[in-house]
Design a protein around this motif. Structure first.
Motif, PDB file in Angstrom:
ATOM      1  N   CYS A 142       0.835  -1.201   0.000  1.00 27.35           N
ATOM      2  CA  CYS A 142       0.000   0.000   0.000  1.00 27.35           C
ATOM      3  C   CYS A 142       0.872   1.255   0.000  1.00 27.35           C
ATOM      4  N   THR A 143       1.986   1.190   0.724  1.00 23.29           N
ATOM      5  CA  THR A 143       2.921   2.311   0.740  1.00 23.29           C
ATOM      6  C   THR A 143       3.452   2.584  -0.662  1.00 23.29           C
ATOM      7  N   LYS A 144       3.791   1.516  -1.393  1.00 26.29           N
ATOM      8  CA  LYS A 144       4.270   1.657  -2.773  1.00 26.29           C
ATOM      9  C   LYS A 144       3.174   2.258  -3.654  1.00 26.29           C
ATOM     10  N   SER A 145       1.934   1.836  -3.414  1.00 30.56           N
ATOM     11  CA  SER A 145       0.816   2.328  -4.209  1.00 30.56           C
ATOM     12  C   SER A 145       0.594   3.824  -3.996  1.00 30.56           C
ATOM     13  N   VAL A 146       0.742   4.264  -2.741  1.00 36.94           N
ATOM     14  CA  VAL A 146       0.593   5.688  -2.433  1.00 36.94           C
ATOM     15  C   VAL A 146       1.678   6.493  -3.143  1.00 36.94           C
ATOM     16  N   LYS A 147       2.897   5.982  -3.119  1.00 40.05           N
ATOM     17  CA  LYS A 147       4.011   6.661  -3.788  1.00 40.05           C
ATOM     18  C   LYS A 147       3.804   6.711  -5.303  1.00 40.05           C
ATOM     19  N   ALA A 148       3.135   5.679  -5.838  1.00 40.57           N
ATOM     20  CA  ALA A 148       2.864   5.628  -7.283  1.00 40.57           C
ATOM     21  C   ALA A 148       1.655   6.478  -7.662  1.00 40.57           C
ATOM     22  N   GLY A 149       0.975   7.042  -6.662  1.00 35.79           N
ATOM     23  CA  GLY A 149      -0.171   7.901  -6.921  1.00 35.79           C
ATOM     24  C   GLY A 149      -1.469   7.169  -7.187  1.00 35.79           C
ATOM     25  N   LEU A 150      -1.510   5.866  -6.845  1.00 34.68           N
ATOM     26  CA  LEU A 150      -2.722   5.085  -7.083  1.00 34.68           C
ATOM     27  C   LEU A 150      -3.697   5.150  -5.912  1.00 34.68           C
ATOM     28  N   MET A 151      -3.194   5.506  -4.732  1.00 33.17           N
ATOM     29  CA  MET A 151      -4.049   5.698  -3.558  1.00 33.17           C
ATOM     30  C   MET A 151      -3.605   6.972  -2.837  1.00 33.17           C
ATOM     31  N   LYS A 152      -4.558   7.644  -2.225  1.00 35.55           N
ATOM     32  CA  LYS A 152      -4.242   8.891  -1.525  1.00 35.55           C
ATOM     33  C   LYS A 152      -3.551   8.648  -0.192  1.00 35.55           C
ATOM     34  N   SER A 153      -3.913   7.556   0.476  1.00 32.39           N
ATOM     35  CA  SER A 153      -3.321   7.265   1.781  1.00 32.39           C
ATOM     36  C   SER A 153      -3.254   5.764   1.990  1.00 32.39           C
ATOM     37  N   ASN A 154      -2.457   5.354   2.962  1.00 33.84           N
ATOM     38  CA  ASN A 154      -2.288   3.943   3.290  1.00 33.84           C
ATOM     39  C   ASN A 154      -3.296   3.557   4.376  1.00 33.84           C
ATOM     40  N   PRO A 155      -4.291   2.712   4.050  1.00 33.73           N
ATOM     41  CA  PRO A 155      -5.308   2.349   5.040  1.00 33.73           C
ATOM     42  C   PRO A 155      -4.755   1.525   6.197  1.00 33.73           C
ATOM     43  N   LEU A 156      -3.532   0.988   6.039  1.00 38.50           N
ATOM     44  CA  LEU A 156      -2.918   0.197   7.101  1.00 38.50           C
ATOM     45  C   LEU A 156      -1.791   0.958   7.794  1.00 38.50           C
ATOM     46  N   GLU A 157      -1.841   2.258   7.695  1.00 38.80           N
ATOM     47  CA  GLU A 157      -0.788   3.091   8.278  1.00 38.80           C
ATOM     48  C   GLU A 157      -0.627   2.824   9.771  1.00 38.80           C
ATOM     49  N   GLY A 158      -1.737   2.545  10.450  1.00 42.55           N
ATOM     50  CA  GLY A 158      -1.673   2.337  11.895  1.00 42.55           C
ATOM     51  C   GLY A 158      -1.243   0.950  12.317  1.00 42.55           C
ATOM     52  N   PHE A 159      -1.075   0.042  11.374  1.00 42.24           N
ATOM     53  CA  PHE A 159      -0.666  -1.324  11.716  1.00 42.24           C
ATOM     54  C   PHE A 159       0.816  -1.370  12.042  1.00 42.24           C
ATOM     55  N   ILE A 160       1.149  -2.018  13.162  1.00 49.21           N
ATOM     56  CA  ILE A 160       2.545  -2.114  13.606  1.00 49.21           C
ATOM     57  C   ILE A 160       3.035  -3.544  13.400  1.00 49.21           C
ATOM     58  N   PRO A 161       3.938  -3.789  12.447  1.00 50.46           N
ATOM     59  CA  PRO A 161       4.464  -5.141  12.214  1.00 50.46           C
ATOM     60  C   PRO A 161       5.138  -5.689  13.475  1.00 50.46           C
ATOM     61  N   GLY A 162       4.873  -6.939  13.774  1.00 49.67           N
ATOM     62  CA  GLY A 162       5.476  -7.565  14.944  1.00 49.67           C
ATOM     63  C   GLY A 162       4.624  -7.469  16.197  1.00 49.67           C
ATOM     64  N   ASN A 163       3.647  -6.563  16.185  1.00 50.03           N
ATOM     65  CA  ASN A 163       2.738  -6.421  17.324  1.00 50.03           C
ATOM     66  C   ASN A 163       1.551  -7.357  17.107  1.00 50.03           C
ATOM     67  N   MET A 164       1.480  -8.422  17.914  1.00 55.34           N
ATOM     68  CA  MET A 164       0.468  -9.451  17.704  1.00 55.34           C
ATOM     69  C   MET A 164      -0.802  -9.232  18.522  1.00 55.34           C
ATOM     70  N   SER A 165      -0.966  -8.043  19.072  1.00 59.11           N
ATOM     71  CA  SER A 165      -2.134  -7.790  19.914  1.00 59.11           C
ATOM     72  C   SER A 165      -3.399  -7.673  19.071  1.00 59.11           C
ATOM     73  N   LYS A 166      -4.527  -7.981  19.693  1.00 57.77           N
ATOM     74  CA  LYS A 166      -5.816  -7.880  19.023  1.00 57.77           C
ATOM     75  C   LYS A 166      -6.088  -6.436  18.601  1.00 57.77           C
TER      76      LYS A 166
END
Length: 359
Positions: A142-166
């Protein structure tokens, strides 16, 4: 659809006797004859698929689908199955074994709304595609897509890799209505949209041994070191030879080249007293809660375990439970009543010294 718009293909789907005199196929045939476009029209009687719940005709349409090429590995399915201890053995060798020997490619696509979306994005021409294997990878794409101008923002911006919490995984809804809005960028910069279908829910069931531990993102030791896999024992109805038994075996064989379970009891089905499968539609289903309330759990259990082996079908008859109550539990109760009456009279405690038989 013009003049045919809003009409059911089969008259059986109309309610309250509102079906037209002529069904759609008859109307079409008449119109084709009127327009001199039909070479020959005649009735042809043939077998036809019907819904097992409603008895109404089922219509099949050709659709594009994603498949797992099971046919290429079914020989391995068969060899691994021979190492499983089946009870009864005939189910493993016969019904299940025959199913594996004739296994077709697994149609993974389902036209549904709720379920796991197929994680494949493709360009419109289908020449470029990507299969997403994790939320972390989806966020990166999604980050790549935003940089390519295909999406305005990353809908998973708040997701933290490695954090397995609900709470972390709840920051974005992965259901179809949300992920279908995500447009990814291909290697050449072309927009890629997700395949519209969902994954067959039986794939979920077959993934259970690993999915329950959030493998491979957590608890890798439980699977890789065989601490929680394969299962020592499972049990399900004989109808699962083409369901859960199969999907467990297929996924485990393809991904790990191992069996998913070592021992299995394929229990029979509870049928009505005439040997028919119970169904609300047929009105022959027995309410288990009312049965337990009327006869009690002991009489019901004893009736069931003494009238059929676990792997055989049971013809369930309420009169049979009444007989168990009268002949077995009635006798048991009267015997105990007789014993307790005189034991209490004689002050019997149960800890008296045993009198030798010869005396």
């Amino acid at each position: 659809m013009g003049q045919y718009s809003g009409k059911y293909v089969k008259n059986e789907y109309y309610k309250n006797e509102s079906a037209p005199e002529k069904s759609i196929d008859v109307e079409i045939a008449i119109d084709l004859k009127k327009e001199n476009k039909a070479f020959k029209v005649e009735k042809y009687e043939h077998s036809y698929p019907h819904c097992w719940r409603t008895d109404k005709p089922v219509l099949y349409y050709p659709l594009d689908s994603w498949f797992i090429k099971v046919s290429a590995v079914k020989d391995r399915f068969v060899s691994l199955n021979k190492t499983i201890n089946w009870k009864p053995e005939s189910t493993g060798v016969g019904r299940f074994g025959n199913w594996l020997e004739n296994a077709n490619d697994w149609n993974l696509s389902r036209s549904r709304y709720w379920g796991i979306p197929i994680p494949i994005w493709r360009t419109e021409d289908g020449k470029e595609k990507i299969c997403i294997s994790s939320v972390e990878q989806l966020k990166d794409e999604c980050t790549k897509s935003v940089k390519a101008g295909l999406m305005k923002s990353n809908p998973l911006e708040g997701f933290i890799p490695g954090n397995m919490s609900k709470e972390n995984y709840d920051c974005f809804d992965l259901h179809k209505n949300h992920v279908d809005k995500i447009i990814l960028a291909s290697a050449s910069g072309q927009p890629m949209k997700r395949e519209k279908d969902l994954i067959d829910v039986w794939f979920d069931s077959g993934s259970m041994p690993y999915a329950q531990w959030h493998y491979p993102f957590e608890n890798k030791n439980l699977i890789d070191e065989h601490q929680s896999y394969p299962a020592d024992f499972i049990a399900e109805g004989v109808d699962q030879t083409r369901g859960w038994f199969y999907t467990l075996h297929a996924i485990s064989s393809m991904v790990f080249d191992k069996v998913a379970y070592k021992n299995v009891i394929s229990n029979g089905l509870v049928l009505d007293k005439s040997g028919q499968k119970m169904s609300k539609r047929l009105g022959n289903a027995v309410d288990p809660f009312k049965t337990l309330a009327s006869f009690g759990p002991d009489a019901t259990r004893w009736y069931m375990i003494t009238n059929a082996q676990p792997w055989d079908n049971l013809k369930f008859d309420l009169d049979g439970i009444k007989e168990v109550q009268r002949k077995f539990f009635g006798t048991l109760y009267n015997t105990y009543g007789f014993f307790s009456l005189y034991a209490n009279v004689d002050g019997y405690k149960g800890d008296e010294k045993i009198i030798p038989l010869e005396n």
